[in-house]
Design a protein around this motif. Structure first.
Motif, mmCIF file in Angstrom:
data_model
loop_
_atom_site.group_PDB
_atom_site.id
_atom_site.type_symbol
_atom_site.label_atom_id
_atom_site.label_comp_id
_atom_site.label_asym_id
_atom_site.label_seq_id
_atom_site.Cartn_x
_atom_site.Cartn_y
_atom_site.Cartn_z
ATOM 1 N N PRO A 135 0.835 -1.138 0.027
ATOM 2 C CA PRO A 135 -0.055 0.001 -0.071
ATOM 3 C C PRO A 135 0.811 1.291 -0.130
ATOM 4 O O PRO A 135 0.553 2.082 -0.814
ATOM 5 C CB PRO A 135 -0.759 -0.307 1.223
ATOM 6 N N LEU A 136 1.909 1.308 0.785
ATOM 7 C CA LEU A 136 2.773 2.345 0.681
ATOM 8 C C LEU A 136 3.375 2.857 -0.987
ATOM 9 O O LEU A 136 3.620 3.899 -1.120
ATOM 10 C CB LEU A 136 4.034 2.277 1.819
ATOM 11 N N ASN B 148 2.000 1.849 -3.473
ATOM 12 C CA ASN B 148 0.773 2.411 -4.350
ATOM 13 C C ASN B 148 0.893 3.721 -4.135
ATOM 14 O O ASN B 148 0.576 4.608 -5.069
ATOM 15 C CB ASN B 148 -0.418 1.499 -4.019
ATOM 16 N N LEU B 149 0.610 4.265 -2.859
ATOM 17 C CA LEU B 149 0.493 5.670 -2.685
ATOM 18 C C LEU B 149 1.848 6.593 -3.018
ATOM 19 O O LEU B 149 1.518 7.357 -3.773
ATOM 20 C CB LEU B 149 0.595 5.836 -1.108
ATOM 21 N N ARG B 150 3.081 5.735 -2.764
ATOM 22 C CA ARG B 150 4.154 6.573 -3.537
ATOM 23 C C ARG B 150 4.174 6.531 -5.043
ATOM 24 O O ARG B 150 4.272 7.869 -5.766
ATOM 25 C CB ARG B 150 5.292 5.957 -3.164
ATOM 26 N N GLY B 151 3.390 5.641 -5.795
ATOM 27 C CA GLY B 151 3.540 5.802 -7.244
ATOM 28 C C GLY B 151 2.445 6.779 -7.652
ATOM 29 O O GLY B 151 2.757 7.593 -8.698
ATOM 30 N N TYR B 152 1.151 6.676 -7.156
ATOM 31 C CA TYR B 152 0.323 7.671 -7.577
ATOM 32 C C TYR B 152 0.725 9.195 -7.145
ATOM 33 O O TYR B 152 0.495 10.287 -7.958
ATOM 34 C CB TYR B 152 -1.027 7.419 -6.671
ATOM 35 N N LEU B 153 1.417 9.339 -6.268
ATOM 36 C CA LEU B 153 1.851 10.942 -5.622
ATOM 37 C C LEU B 153 2.925 11.115 -6.789
ATOM 38 O O LEU B 153 2.983 12.317 -7.054
ATOM 39 C CB LEU B 153 2.313 10.678 -4.133
ATOM 40 N N GLU B 154 3.865 10.473 -7.034
ATOM 41 C CA GLU B 154 4.818 10.564 -7.968
ATOM 42 C C GLU B 154 4.242 10.966 -9.312
ATOM 43 O O GLU B 154 4.642 11.837 -10.065
ATOM 44 C CB GLU B 154 5.922 9.615 -8.044
ATOM 45 N N ALA B 155 3.178 9.975 -9.702
ATOM 46 C CA ALA B 155 2.481 10.360 -10.866
ATOM 47 C C ALA B 155 1.862 11.730 -11.122
ATOM 48 O O ALA B 155 1.969 12.363 -11.970
ATOM 49 C CB ALA B 155 1.509 9.063 -11.311
ATOM 50 N N MET B 156 1.380 12.120 -10.046
ATOM 51 C CA MET B 156 0.511 13.323 -9.906
ATOM 52 C C MET B 156 1.451 14.576 -10.040
ATOM 53 O O MET B 156 1.630 15.577 -10.541
ATOM 54 C CB MET B 156 -0.488 13.529 -8.678
ATOM 55 N N GLN B 157 2.865 14.216 -9.365
ATOM 56 C CA GLN B 157 3.854 15.153 -9.352
ATOM 57 C C GLN B 157 4.259 15.408 -10.625
ATOM 58 O O GLN B 157 4.978 16.514 -11.086
ATOM 59 C CB GLN B 157 5.009 14.862 -8.182
ATOM 60 N N ASP B 158 4.593 14.251 -11.517
ATOM 61 C CA ASP B 158 5.201 14.430 -12.751
ATOM 62 C C ASP B 158 4.232 14.791 -13.722
ATOM 63 O O ASP B 158 4.607 15.085 -14.862
ATOM 64 C CB ASP B 158 5.939 13.136 -13.212
ATOM 65 N N GLY B 159 2.610 15.027 -13.506
ATOM 66 C CA GLY B 159 1.929 15.420 -14.408
ATOM 67 C C GLY B 159 1.231 14.520 -15.166
ATOM 68 O O GLY B 159 0.317 14.549 -16.060
ATOM 69 N N TYR B 160 1.689 13.161 -15.019
ATOM 70 C CA TYR B 160 0.912 11.813 -15.638
ATOM 71 C C TYR B 160 -0.632 11.597 -15.265
ATOM 72 O O TYR B 160 -1.183 10.969 -15.868
ATOM 73 C CB TYR B 160 1.805 10.451 -15.456
ATOM 74 N N VAL B 161 -0.848 12.239 -13.991
ATOM 75 C CA VAL B 161 -2.107 11.519 -13.294
ATOM 76 C C VAL B 161 -2.839 12.944 -12.928
ATOM 77 O O VAL B 161 -2.101 13.626 -12.337
ATOM 78 C CB VAL B 161 -2.056 10.439 -12.388
ATOM 79 N N GLU B 162 -4.007 13.066 -13.196
ATOM 80 C CA GLU B 162 -4.578 14.487 -12.763
ATOM 81 C C GLU B 162 -5.044 14.071 -11.182
ATOM 82 O O GLU B 162 -5.820 13.097 -10.958
ATOM 83 C CB GLU B 162 -5.833 14.672 -13.564
#
Length: 559
Positions: free
Chosen positions: A338-339, A341-355
């Motif tokens: 779970p951590l 997953n959280l890191r992956g989504y946060l990094e994706a949002m930080q890089d602009g890949y996920v809204e």
């Protein structure tokens, strides 16, 4: 023959020899020395009483009396203990000497009365006239000056002393001053003055022959609450014999007894030293981390039992180390995915890949809250197992616990399509415990029952009093949580209360819980002196039973 029996036989042999050899030595001297000791003790009592009263008379307080007690102990060789009637003020020469105070001796304590007795000063002149005024002045001066003397003593100043016409000590500072070392002679309050006047005037109407006795009594009554209070002194200790025997015969006997003891020790050492050396080497290796070290354990005596106990301890340490490694691995396993997953989504949002949509943020927040729940459960479990979990115990009705748990889980049960009911009980079932912690334990059980029951099923809460009435020493309150879920296989029941264990491994954290609720619940129930038991049948359902003791004296429904 066991090691204990062999040692006991040796000790008995040595004791009999020592007793027979020394009896005739002590018998010749005890009578004479008891007489001498009695005379010496009487002289010591007189000396202690005189020196302590001199200190109180000179200083107007018991402050600093420790030096006198220490000096008396050195000069008399006696253990001295003095204390007031309440026991709050205690001076013990054992404590002053840095040793643990021993029980006092059998001799009764004697009273040390330090308070002055008003009378006629043994000097020129006659009885003060009028006697009422002299008594009043003595009372007032003594009450004020003795408080002044106590202040001076706390400041490390020795007061000057003179006696008035009633032979009562009056204290002043060095050179007769009324101020010294930050202390000042206090004024007698109006209330004290009025009491002194009333006490002195009581002697105005008595005859001349009784006037002096009346004045002395009035002074004592008006000054009983100030100045050094009476002490009870005890000399000696229970372990003081007060007797000595001639040294040369005692030395000869000691040499003979010592020789016998050495011989016996040599005979026993062969049977003792080898297993002790093995045990020492194994314990050293165990301390260095070699948890596989064991010692040979043979024989039925205490040495053999010691070896077996050591091996059991080593087994327990090895098992504890294995549990710790397994727990660390479980925690890492539970938190890694779970951590990540959280890191992956946060990094994706930080890089602009996920809204960062509200739905995504809500999902990430929910996942973070689940991880927080695991950490909180781990902390509660660690505190509970360490005995550091706080409990606020009170008398409460077990029916209220079930009602509160049912209310808290009603929404969860309705959402899952599960009927949640509480079986009514006609009478109170009182227990003694922490309401919040017991609700926490029951909530874990009810939550598990609801999550593991399919839609259309039923979860039932009930309470019963298993006591035998008010005449019983203890009764038991049984709280049951019954569900109609899928049940738990019998081979999995022994692992039910293990950390991170779940009956259905396919369940996620959102539906399967943290895997820590049942261990926490069992620890809370154990801390209340109760039991948490489970029975289950696959395809029928599971029943958890919390049994809590009801101490005698709590009034409840009874049976």
């Amino acid at each position: 023959m066991s090691f204990r029996v062999r040692v006991l036989a040796l000790l008995m042999l040595v004791a009999v020899a020592a007793t027979a050899a020394t009896a005739w030595l002590t018998l010749r001297q005890v009578t004479r020395q008891i007489s001498e000791s009695t005379v010496s003790d009487r002289q010591d009592v007189v000396t202690v009483d005189r020196r302590l009263r001199e200190h109180a008379d000179r200083h107007g307080t018991w402050h600093g009396v420790e030096k006198v007690v220490r000096s008396l102990t050195e000069s008399t060789g006696q253990r001295i203990r003095v204390q007031d009637e309440t026991g709050e003020f205690t001076i013990d020469s054992d404590a002053l000497g840095g040793r643990t105070p021993r029980p006092v001796g059998a001799a009764p304590p004697f009273l040390i009365e330090p308070r002055p007795q008003a009378g006629v000063f043994p000097g020129p002149g006659t009885v003060p006239t009028p006697l009422t005024k002299a008594t009043l002045l003595s009372i007032v001066d003594y009450r004020a000056s003795v408080r002044f003397a106590e202040c001076l003593a706390l400041a490390g100043i020795t007061p000057s002393v003179h006696r008035d016409r009633m032979n009562v000590p009056v204290y002043r500072g060095p050179g007769g001053r009324t101020r010294a070392g930050g202390c000042a002679l206090p004024r007698v309050t109006d209330a004290e003055h009025e009491r002194a006047v009333a006490g002195a005037q009581d002697c105005a109407a008595v005859s001349h022959d009784l006037a002096m006795a009346c004045a002395s009594r009035a002074f004592a009554l008006q000054t009983v609450d100030v100045g050094p209070q009476p002490l009870r002194a005890s000399l000696g200790a229970l372990d003081d014999t007060g007797l000595t025997v001639a040294s040369r015969p005692a030395v000869l006997v000691a040499l003979g007894v010592g020789g016998a003891a050495v011989l016996g020790a040599l005979l026993l050492s062969r049977a003792v030293l080898r297993p002790v050396k093995d045990l020492t080497a194994a314990s050293r290796g165990l301390a260095e981390g070699d948890l596989a070290r064991r010692v040979p354990a043979s024989g039925g005596d205490e040495i053999g039992e010691l070896g077996r106990s050591f091996n059991r301890m080593a087994d327990a340490l090895a098992a504890g180390e294995e549990r710790q490694r397994r727990l660390i691995g479980d925690i890492a396993h539970e938190l890694r995915t779970p951590l990540g997953n959280l890191r992956g989504y946060l990094e994706a949002m930080q890089d602009g890949y996920v809204e960062p949509t509200p739905e995504l943020l809500a999902s990430l927040h929910e996942e973070a809250m689940l991880q927080q729940r695991i950490v909180d459960d781990l902390q509660d479990l660690a505190l509970a197992e360490a005995g550091a979990l706080t409990y606020h115990r009170t008398e409460l009705d077990a029916r209220d616990l079930l009602d509160a748990c049912a209310t808290a889980h009603r929404a969860l049960a309705d959402g899952a399509g599960v009927a949640l009911a509480v079986v009514p009980h006609p009478l109170p079932v009182l227990v003694h415990g922490d309401p919040a912690r017991l609700r926490q334990a029951l909530s874990n059980l009810v939550g598990n029952a609801v999550r593991h029951t399919e839609a259309g099923g039923r979860v039932t809460l009930a309470v019963a009093d298993r006591g035998t009435g008010r005449t019983a020493r203890t009764a038991e309150a049984a709280l049951t949580v019954r569900d109609t879920g899928s049940g738990i296989p019998a081979d999995q029941l022994p692992y039910l209360f293990d950390r991170f264990w779940r009956a259905d491994g396919a369940r996620g954290r959102a539906t399967g819980g943290s895997g820590l609720g049942l261990p926490i619940a069992r620890q809370i129930v154990d801390d209340h002196g109760g039991r948490l038991e489970v029975s289950s049948e696959v395809g029928t359902g599971t029943v958890f039973t919390v049994t809590l003791p009801v101490p005698k004296g709590l009034t409840g429904g009874g049976t």
